[in-house]
Design an enzyme around this catalytic site. Structure first.
Site, short mmCIF file in Angstrom:
data_model
loop_
_atom_site.label_atom_id
_atom_site.label_comp_id
_atom_site.label_asym_id
_atom_site.label_seq_id
_atom_site.Cartn_x
_atom_site.Cartn_y
_atom_site.Cartn_z
N LYS A 266 -1.39 -8.03 4.03
CA LYS A 266 -0.77 -8.28 2.73
C LYS A 266 -0.31 -9.73 2.67
O LYS A 266 0.46 -10.18 3.51
CB LYS A 266 0.43 -7.35 2.53
CG LYS A 266 1.26 -7.64 1.28
CD LYS A 266 2.54 -6.81 1.25
CE LYS A 266 3.46 -7.25 0.12
NZ LYS A 266 4.75 -6.53 0.14
N ASP A 271 7.29 -13.16 -3.86
CA ASP A 271 7.45 -11.90 -4.58
C ASP A 271 8.75 -11.90 -5.37
O ASP A 271 9.83 -11.66 -4.83
CB ASP A 271 7.43 -10.73 -3.59
CG ASP A 271 7.54 -9.38 -4.31
OD1 ASP A 271 7.26 -9.34 -5.53
OD2 ASP A 271 7.88 -8.39 -3.66
N LYS A 278 13.41 -8.68 -9.01
CA LYS A 278 14.37 -8.45 -7.93
C LYS A 278 15.71 -9.12 -8.26
O LYS A 278 15.76 -10.05 -9.06
CB LYS A 278 13.84 -9.06 -6.63
CG LYS A 278 12.62 -8.40 -6.03
CD LYS A 278 12.18 -9.15 -4.78
CE LYS A 278 10.96 -8.51 -4.16
NZ LYS A 278 11.27 -7.22 -3.51
N ASP A 289 6.85 -12.53 2.23
CA ASP A 289 6.12 -11.31 1.86
C ASP A 289 4.63 -11.43 2.17
O ASP A 289 3.88 -10.51 1.92
CB ASP A 289 6.34 -10.99 0.38
CG ASP A 289 6.30 -9.50 0.11
OD1 ASP A 289 6.44 -8.72 1.06
OD2 ASP A 289 6.14 -9.11 -1.06
N ASP A 348 7.27 -4.25 -8.67
CA ASP A 348 7.74 -4.72 -7.37
C ASP A 348 7.12 -3.91 -6.22
O ASP A 348 7.34 -4.24 -5.07
CB ASP A 348 9.27 -4.67 -7.30
CG ASP A 348 9.83 -5.44 -6.12
OD1 ASP A 348 9.13 -6.36 -5.64
OD2 ASP A 348 10.94 -5.13 -5.67
N GLU A 350 4.07 -4.03 -5.38
CA GLU A 350 2.80 -4.74 -5.58
C GLU A 350 1.94 -4.82 -4.33
O GLU A 350 0.72 -4.95 -4.41
CB GLU A 350 3.07 -6.15 -6.12
CG GLU A 350 3.37 -7.22 -5.09
CD GLU A 350 4.63 -6.96 -4.28
OE1 GLU A 350 4.66 -7.36 -3.11
OE2 GLU A 350 5.59 -6.35 -4.81
N ARG A 352 1.08 -2.61 -2.11
CA ARG A 352 0.10 -1.52 -2.01
C ARG A 352 -1.03 -1.68 -3.01
O ARG A 352 -2.14 -1.18 -2.80
CB ARG A 352 0.81 -0.18 -2.19
CG ARG A 352 1.43 0.06 -3.55
CD ARG A 352 2.52 1.10 -3.54
NE ARG A 352 3.73 0.60 -2.88
CZ ARG A 352 4.83 1.33 -2.70
NH1 ARG A 352 4.87 2.59 -3.12
NH2 ARG A 352 5.88 0.82 -2.11
#
Length: 496
Positions: A266, A271, A278, A289, A348, A350, A352
């Protein structure tokens, strides 16, 4: 820093600092006893005075002992246990390194062959020692106007008995490659997001392709991502001015007939949470991230340095998750590369979404096994804290191999269940599934989501949200994990 392995008597070596172990029982081992006798009882005298009690990590520096070629002798406390655990062993090595780095000497000798580490042979103990020493030298001051002062310490010699010398040398070779991979991973994770964006990571991959023979690199831009039908991946990056990139690095170190192992990382380079924004506090840390992608980079570097006889494909799904007029919204429905549809309930969640399409893309390589690595859920941090990575998968043998690799590398994971009952939490009235499963078992339902795209092969998922980054304070930064675990897994497959 150079690491050298030798099999000689420590008292014969000319060195700036000689490191010797002393336990809480204050009994002198063979090395300490020899030094004590040569120095006219200097060690016995300081122990009798109570200057050193031998507690774990305690140190005492002695200067200019008679009849020794070493300028200094560093006594290192190893505690009261006959066998040290991995963590206490790392602590005493870090304590010794902390002292030595502050001295003016250019070299040091570690005479710790008599220290026993629970469950570890000469190779295992020496690799822990070497990794701790090299990783302890890591600094990241690229953006500081005043750089760290260069240290005098340039070389450390590890002493061992002759029969173990080959295994200790093998351990040092592996440790150097793993530590180099960890440093690369940490550098990428520590870079600011205005520099480290998807296109930057693509350039890093291209540079690796030029540096190492046997590595082919392919970069898929946003048009190719869209043309492949990667609707979930594309949706994550569509709100940013930084375009997404799918990075594919293919290393052919094994036979052509051998199926490859695949690592999927990933790579969310920043993010914000997207429209599901967030909280502002601590959002600066969301540059990490992309820790999954960074750890794949680092593992690949270790594999390339060691020239492992395996075939390895690394797939990095890189995007920036930003809120804008063009961003994906809660309620949007996207079609994945697999043809399955997803209702985006929270932008959020995201990671996956980029991973699911990358997992489908991995099918074309007909892999032996696929492991995805992601800073995926805060829920995993709640469950396991910052010490252990979460592990899920669809094949018991693969899970056991990764758990064992984590133990051997002292980079542990813990298996979480993927029971069918959890799958039901992803049900959506409008699409094949939602991208979140509610507040309960968040790490597990994220794994359940990914499992729906990994049915064609043996697959495991590592949630490294808690282990890839040290959060808050002056020590915050990337940890380099799980490069040791992943490299150990691949070493085991290569029988190296």
């Amino acid at each position: 820093m150079e690491l050298v392995v030798k099999s000689v008597s420590p008292e014969t070596l000319k060195t700036a600092t000689l490191v010797v172990a002393i336990g809480e029982d204050l009994k002198l081992g063979h090395t300490a006893k020899t030094i004590d006798e040569l120095s006219g009882g200097a060690l016995s005298a300081v122990l009798k005075r109570g200057d050193l009690t031998g507690k774990t990590g305690q140190t005492l520096l002695l200067h200019s002992l008679p009849n020794l070629k070493a300028e200094r002798v560093l006594l290192l406390g190893t505690g009261k246990d006959a066998e040290l655990g991995d963590r206490p062993f790392r602590k005493i090595i870090s304590a010794a390194l902390g002292v030595i780095k502050g001295l003016g000497g250019a070299d040091a000798v570690f005479a710790l062959d008599e220290v026993v580490v629970k469950g570890r042979d000469s190779y295992g103990k020496s690799r822990l020692l070497a990794e701790t020493l090299i990783d302890g030298e890591y600094t990241f001051d690229r953006f500081k106007s005043q750089k760290a002062e260069p240290r005098a310490l340039k070389k450390i010699t590890l002493l061992t008995i002759k029969p173990a010398q080959a295994e200790v040398q093998r351990a040092v070779t592996h440790a150097q490659a793993i530590a180099a991979g960890m440093a690369f991973t940490r550098d990428l994770g520590n870079l600011p997001p205005n520099i480290c964006h998807p296109s930057f990571l693509a350039e890093q991959a291209k540079d690796m392709g030029k540096e190492y023979k046997g590595l082919k690199v392919e970069i898929l831009d946003e048009k190719k991502i869209k043309d492949l039908g990667m609707g979930a991946f594309y949706a994550v990056g569509q709100g940013s001015d930084q375009p997404p990139r799918l990075i594919v690095m293919n290393y052919s170190g094994g036979k052509k007939s051998e199926k490859p192992f695949v690592l999927v990382g990933k790579g969310i380079t920043f993010d914000t949470g997207g429209i599901s924004l967030k909280p502002g506090a601590g959002m600066d840390e969301m540059k990490y991230d992309m820790g999954g992608a960074a750890s794949v980079f680092g593992t690949l570097r270790a594999v390339l340095e060691l020239k492992l006889p395996i075939n390895l494909v690394c797939i990095l799904a890189c995007a920036e998750n930003m809120p804008s007029g063009g961003a994906a919204r809660p309620g949007d429905i996207v079609t994945t590369m697999s043809g399955q549809t997803v209702e985006i309930l929270n932008t959020d969640a995201e990671g996956r979404l980029v991973l699911c399409d990358a997992l489908t893309y991995a099918e074309r390589f007909k892999p032996q096994a696929v492991i995805d690595i992601a800073t995926l859920t805060g829920a995993c941090m709640v469950a396991l804290g910052a010490h252990t990575s979460g592990l899920m998968g669809n094949n018991d043998d693969l899970i056991e191999q990764l758990l064992e690799a984590g133990k051997q590398a002292d980079d542990r994971a813990w298996q979480l269940p993927l029971f069918d009952e959890y799958q039901e939490q992803l049900d959506s009235p409008f699409a094949d599934m939602g991208n979140i499963g509610g507040p309960k078992a968040g790490a597990i339902t994220a794994g359940c989501f990914l499992s729906r795209f990994a049915k064609a092969y043996h697959w495991a998922h590592l949630d490294i949200a808690g282990t890839a980054w040290v959060s808050g304070g002056k020590d915050k930064g990337a940890s380099g994990r799980p490069v040791p675990l992943l490299t150990q897994y691949l070493l085991d497959r290569a029988n190296a």
